[in-house]
Design a protein around this motif. Structure first.
Motif, PDB file in Angstrom:
ATOM      1  N   GLY A   1       3.687   3.987  14.040  1.00  0.00           N
ATOM      2  CA  GLY A   1       4.835   4.604  13.789  1.00  0.00           C
ATOM      3  C   GLY A   1       5.442   4.117  12.401  1.00  0.00           C
ATOM      4  N   LEU A   2       4.611   3.492  11.585  1.00  0.00           N
ATOM      5  CA  LEU A   2       5.254   2.782  10.257  1.00  0.00           C
ATOM      6  C   LEU A   2       4.387   3.304   9.135  1.00  0.00           C
ATOM      7  N   VAL A   3       4.890   3.490   7.868  1.00  0.00           N
ATOM      8  CA  VAL A   3       4.509   3.782   6.592  1.00  0.00           C
ATOM      9  C   VAL A   3       4.556   2.760   5.820  1.00  0.00           C
ATOM     10  N   ARG A   4       3.523   2.254   5.291  1.00  0.00           N
ATOM     11  CA  ARG A   4       3.377   1.200   4.312  1.00  0.00           C
ATOM     12  C   ARG A   4       3.059   1.634   2.891  1.00  0.00           C
ATOM     13  N   ILE A   5       3.536   1.174   1.819  1.00  0.00           N
ATOM     14  CA  ILE A   5       3.501   1.468   0.641  1.00  0.00           C
ATOM     15  C   ILE A   5       3.286   0.296  -0.158  1.00  0.00           C
ATOM     16  N   ARG A   6       2.222   0.516  -1.099  1.00  0.00           N
ATOM     17  CA  ARG A   6       2.017  -0.684  -1.997  1.00  0.00           C
ATOM     18  C   ARG A   6       1.530  -0.032  -3.420  1.00  0.00           C
ATOM     19  N   ASP A   7       1.691  -0.965  -4.401  1.00  0.00           N
ATOM     20  CA  ASP A   7       1.036  -0.765  -5.952  1.00  0.00           C
ATOM     21  C   ASP A   7      -0.431  -1.098  -5.854  1.00  0.00           C
ATOM     22  N   SER A   8      -1.352  -0.344  -6.187  1.00  0.00           N
ATOM     23  CA  SER A   8      -2.686  -0.181  -6.070  1.00  0.00           C
ATOM     24  C   SER A   8      -3.372  -1.375  -7.259  1.00  0.00           C
ATOM     25  N   TRP A   9      -2.418  -1.563  -8.133  1.00  0.00           N
ATOM     26  CA  TRP A   9      -2.913  -2.952  -9.104  1.00  0.00           C
ATOM     27  C   TRP A   9      -2.456  -4.220  -8.353  1.00  0.00           C
ATOM     28  N   ASN A  10      -1.694  -4.224  -7.568  1.00  0.00           N
ATOM     29  CA  ASN A  10      -0.907  -5.617  -7.021  1.00  0.00           C
ATOM     30  C   ASN A  10      -0.961  -5.499  -5.444  1.00  0.00           C
TER      31      ASN A  10
ATOM     32  N   VAL B   1       7.951  -1.015   3.717  1.00  0.00           N
ATOM     33  CA  VAL B   1       7.678  -0.469   4.846  1.00  0.00           C
ATOM     34  C   VAL B   1       8.566   0.504   5.498  1.00  0.00           C
ATOM     35  N   PHE B   2       8.594   1.611   6.057  1.00  0.00           N
ATOM     36  CA  PHE B   2       9.522   2.322   6.268  1.00  0.00           C
ATOM     37  C   PHE B   2       8.860   3.023   7.928  1.00  0.00           C
ATOM     38  N   SER B   3      10.130   3.331   8.677  1.00  0.00           N
ATOM     39  CA  SER B   3       9.436   3.937  10.120  1.00  0.00           C
ATOM     40  C   SER B   3       9.198   5.162   9.557  1.00  0.00           C
TER      41      SER B   3
ATOM     42  N   GLY C   1      -4.013   2.623 -11.453  1.00  0.00           N
ATOM     43  CA  GLY C   1      -2.765   2.241 -10.948  1.00  0.00           C
ATOM     44  C   GLY C   1      -1.900   3.291 -10.467  1.00  0.00           C
ATOM     45  N   CYS C   2      -1.744   2.917  -9.131  1.00  0.00           N
ATOM     46  CA  CYS C   2      -1.157   4.038  -8.263  1.00  0.00           C
ATOM     47  C   CYS C   2      -0.530   3.684  -7.208  1.00  0.00           C
ATOM     48  N   VAL C   3       0.128   4.408  -6.293  1.00  0.00           N
ATOM     49  CA  VAL C   3       0.849   4.087  -5.195  1.00  0.00           C
ATOM     50  C   VAL C   3      -0.203   4.443  -4.146  1.00  0.00           C
ATOM     51  N   GLU C   4      -0.456   3.403  -2.974  1.00  0.00           N
ATOM     52  CA  GLU C   4      -1.256   3.757  -1.849  1.00  0.00           C
ATOM     53  C   GLU C   4      -0.327   3.517  -0.892  1.00  0.00           C
ATOM     54  N   LEU C   5      -0.620   4.346   0.329  1.00  0.00           N
ATOM     55  CA  LEU C   5      -0.110   4.236   1.646  1.00  0.00           C
ATOM     56  C   LEU C   5      -1.016   4.222   2.601  1.00  0.00           C
ATOM     57  N   VAL C   6      -0.360   3.859   3.998  1.00  0.00           N
ATOM     58  CA  VAL C   6      -1.154   3.837   5.176  1.00  0.00           C
ATOM     59  C   VAL C   6       0.033   3.961   6.251  1.00  0.00           C
ATOM     60  N   VAL C   7      -0.339   4.976   7.244  1.00  0.00           N
ATOM     61  CA  VAL C   7       0.291   5.360   8.310  1.00  0.00           C
ATOM     62  C   VAL C   7      -0.233   4.711   9.537  1.00  0.00           C
ATOM     63  N   SER C   8       0.487   3.937  10.043  1.00  0.00           N
ATOM     64  CA  SER C   8      -0.363   3.224  11.346  1.00  0.00           C
ATOM     65  C   SER C   8       1.011   2.629  12.321  1.00  0.00           C
TER      66      SER C   8
ATOM     67  N   HIS D   1      -6.719  -5.310   8.431  1.00  0.00           N
ATOM     68  CA  HIS D   1      -6.088  -5.025   9.772  1.00  0.00           C
ATOM     69  C   HIS D   1      -7.055  -3.716  10.510  1.00  0.00           C
ATOM     70  N   GLY D   2      -7.801  -3.199   9.450  1.00  0.00           N
ATOM     71  CA  GLY D   2      -8.661  -1.972   9.979  1.00  0.00           C
ATOM     72  C   GLY D   2      -7.715  -0.674   9.543  1.00  0.00           C
ATOM     73  N   ARG D   3      -6.668  -0.881   8.496  1.00  0.00           N
ATOM     74  CA  ARG D   3      -5.959   0.533   8.057  1.00  0.00           C
ATOM     75  C   ARG D   3      -6.674   0.947   7.056  1.00  0.00           C
ATOM     76  N   GLU D   4      -6.566   2.266   6.876  1.00  0.00           N
ATOM     77  CA  GLU D   4      -7.166   2.845   5.842  1.00  0.00           C
ATOM     78  C   GLU D   4      -6.134   3.513   4.764  1.00  0.00           C
ATOM     79  N   TRP D   5      -6.131   2.547   3.530  1.00  0.00           N
ATOM     80  CA  TRP D   5      -5.027   3.028   2.564  1.00  0.00           C
ATOM     81  C   TRP D   5      -5.420   4.118   1.677  1.00  0.00           C
TER      82      TRP D   5
END
Length: 66
Positions: free
Chosen positions: A31-40, A47-49, A22-29, A6-10
């Motif tokens: 108006g939302l903050v998305r968080i994921r596990d870098s291993w999975n 997803v949070f506002s 093995g880390c937490v990754e996030l992207v802000v786009s 989707h063109g989002r930079e994690w």
């Protein structure tokens, strides 16, 4: 950093020190903050506002979650 379909930079957490990546990754786009596990990365995300995320960070800094 990784750019998804989707063109989002994690970004990985600045506190990440796992040599295996093995880390937490996030992207802000959008108006939302998305968080994921870098291993999975395909395993889903939280997803949070941006407002809710700001409150969470402020509480964390206050050590509210003890």
């Amino acid at each position: 950093m990784e750019i998804d379909e989707h063109g989002r930079e994690w970004r990985k957490s600045s506190r990440c020190n796992d040599p295996d990546g093995g880390c937490v990754e996030l992207v802000v786009s959008g108006g939302l903050v998305r968080i994921r596990d870098s291993w999975n990365r395909a395993g889903g995300m939280l997803v949070f506002s941006s407002g809710s995320w700001s409150v969470f960070l402020a509480r964390q800094k206050e050590q509210w979650f003890r």
